[in-house]
Design an enzyme around this catalytic site. Structure first.
Site, PDB file in Angstrom:
ATOM      1  N   CYS A 144      -8.740 -15.103 -67.954  1.00 52.06           N
ATOM      2  CA  CYS A 144      -8.167 -14.308 -68.581  1.00 52.06           C
ATOM      3  C   CYS A 144      -7.308 -14.418 -69.610  1.00 52.06           C
ATOM      4  O   CYS A 144      -6.318 -15.792 -69.319  1.00 52.06           O
ATOM      5  CB  CYS A 144      -7.523 -14.137 -67.216  1.00 52.06           C
ATOM      6  N   CYS A 146      -2.432 -14.280 -60.488  1.00 53.52           N
ATOM      7  CA  CYS A 146      -3.732 -15.389 -60.714  1.00 53.52           C
ATOM      8  C   CYS A 146      -2.848 -16.242 -60.986  1.00 53.52           C
ATOM      9  O   CYS A 146      -2.241 -16.952 -61.865  1.00 53.52           O
ATOM     10  CB  CYS A 146      -5.363 -15.044 -60.752  1.00 53.52           C
ATOM     11  N   GLN A 181     -10.518  -6.994 -44.764  1.00 51.76           N
ATOM     12  CA  GLN A 181     -10.365  -7.973 -45.213  1.00 51.76           C
ATOM     13  C   GLN A 181     -10.527  -7.728 -47.212  1.00 51.76           C
ATOM     14  O   GLN A 181     -11.732  -6.824 -47.666  1.00 51.76           O
ATOM     15  CB  GLN A 181     -11.017  -9.167 -45.106  1.00 51.76           C
ATOM     16  N   CYS A 240      -3.973 -15.849 -42.110  1.00 51.44           N
ATOM     17  CA  CYS A 240      -3.827 -15.726 -44.199  1.00 51.44           C
ATOM     18  C   CYS A 240      -2.797 -16.845 -44.047  1.00 51.44           C
ATOM     19  O   CYS A 240      -2.173 -16.712 -45.568  1.00 51.44           O
ATOM     20  CB  CYS A 240      -3.762 -14.702 -44.294  1.00 51.44           C
TER      21      CYS A 240
END
Length: 442
Positions: free
Chosen positions: A71, A80, A273, A398
């Site tokens: 990206c 990210c 999810q 998580c």
């Protein structure tokens, strides 16, 4: 060691956030974007009592696992963090991250298995939550710069589904065309991976604004796969994204998707999810670890809209789903009816209180399935699990740090962890999902 000092060092590992760790005379410096075994020149940006931060200036030795980010906005956008890592290195880092916290916090002799990786690491997310703003009267849609409220303007995100990117591009055109972007706070876009149905949630500061109906019509005309448009009114002054009041502008208040062959209604506030392909593996492994034979009473705590409990119902005698969110419970009941599942019941209650009430009447449970938020569970909840004498617990986490904390409490309550199975749900992102199987030993 002081701020603005230049030093040379070798990266010896990673922090929980994926930053490189460089030790100078034993003093750890955390360096964003540096990979293990790389050597380089750093400038110190902050010094704390027991650690510091530094910025990488020049690399003298480069890791074979360093890759060019896919990206162009990777260094600016806060979405990210790991695009400079090869995917193999991302999985190694995530496995080590889980193992480190279990060793350090839970202090358990527990083996963490290799991370189950993703076959396709791009365009995998089925939910986009995109801030909207104006800068110099120009419409901005994108994610925030890391540690700021500045929107990094973008038209395409490489980890969001292609349908989400298509909706975002059209919505941006409409916001420019109708000149009402100032009313919008966020766009929430949900993509039914298997059905192709898309929900668009307009999170706005006002309920009524110019050209609302025109925008609805044009969006649906241009994108027929949009099956639901919902206006969510949010007049709060904080960073909470969704408000309480909603109005359906087009279609129904939900879209439909499938997991393990079961249909689920997904509303604007439903937890679902975000990686549909990996969710199949995640839930499949969790059910496998539950060891169901068709005779068990299963309690699905934090059940949400009933996904994993309904999947477990195929192999259990009875499933009880417990959830505090009343809207989620309504969705769960509807989902069970839609799939013709008759051996599952849902209760709107706090799971801890529910289990303690069961224990007081002498009721027991064979298996507890739990998928708490990133903040993890509580000691009271874990003691309630012990009170209903659950033989097995399958913990989907998580948050590795809170998982490790909870495993230590489980051990004190007579449960032994049998293994940890990480599943990568978030390529290029430092979050890690992990399943742990526990058995009652005392």
């Amino acid at each position: 060691m002081k701020k603005n000092e230049h030093v040379n060092g070798i990266c010896c590992g990673y922090t929980k956030d994926g930053h490189g760790v460089v030790k100078i005379d034993g003093f750890p410096l955390f360096v964003k974007g540096m990979l293990e075994n790389e050597e380089g020149e750093l400038v110190i940006t902050m010094v704390k009592k027991s650690y510091g931060y530094a910025r990488l200036l020049n690399l003298h030795k480069t890791s074979a696992e360093r890759v060019k980010p896919v990206c162009p906005l990777a260094k600016q956008c806060g979405g990210c963090q790991l695009q400079h890592m090869s995917y193999k290195e991302q999985l190694r880092y995530k496995k080590q991250k889980v193992q480190d916290v279990i060793d350090r916090i839970a202090k358990l002799d527990l083996k963490v298995e290799d991370v189950l990786g993703m076959e396709h690491q791009l365009y995998y997310r089925n939910k986009g939550q995109i801030p909207v703003g104006l800068k110099n009267n120009i419409v901005q849609t994108g994610f925030y710069r890391i540690n700021s409220n500045e929107i990094i303007d973008m038209n395409t995100c490489l980890i969001q589904s292609e349908r989400i990117n298509t909706v975002l591009a059209v919505m941006k055109e409409l916001l420019v065309s109708y000149e009402n972007a100032s009313v919008f706070r966020h766009l929430l876009i949900k993509d039914g991976f298997h059905t192709g149905e898309v929900m668009v949630v307009w999170i706005t500061r006002k309920k009524n604004f110019p050209h609302k109906e025109d925008m609805v019509k044009e969006l649906v005309d241009r994108l027929p796969f949009v099956k639901s448009i919902v206006l969510n009114l949010n007049t709060r002054e904080d960073n909470v994204i969704l408000g309480e009041e909603e109005e359906v502008l087009y279609g129904q208040s939900f879209i439909t998707d499938t997991i393990h062959g079961l249909k689920f209604h997904i509303s604007s506030k439903s937890f679902y999810q975000v990686n549909p392909v990996q969710t199949e593996y995640l839930y499949g492994k969790a059910i496998e670890l539950a060891g169901l034979t068709g005779k068990e009473l299963v309690l699905d705590a934090y059940c949400g809209i009933g996904t994993i409990g309904m999947i477990a119902s195929k192999q259990a005698n009875t499933v009880i789903g417990v959830e505090l969110n009343s809207d989620a419970v309504k969705d769960a009941i509807q989902n069970a009816k839609m799939n013709g599942i008759r051996n599952i019941r849902f209760f709107c209650n706090d799971a801890t209180k529910f289990m303690m009430q069961m224990a007081m009447t002498g009721d027991t449970v064979d298996v507890v399935l739990m998928d708490p938020p990133r903040s993890g569970s509580t000691e009271e909840f874990i003691r309630a699990v012990a009170a209903v004498k659950a033989k097995r617990v399958v913990y989907i986490s998580c948050g590795p740090e809170t998982l490790a904390r909870d495993l230590e409490i489980f051990a004190k309550c007579g449960y032994r962890a049998q293994g940890a199975w990480p599943v990568d749900m978030f390529a290029f992102v430092d979050h890690t999902e992990c399943i742990v199987k526990l058995e009652r030993v005392n």
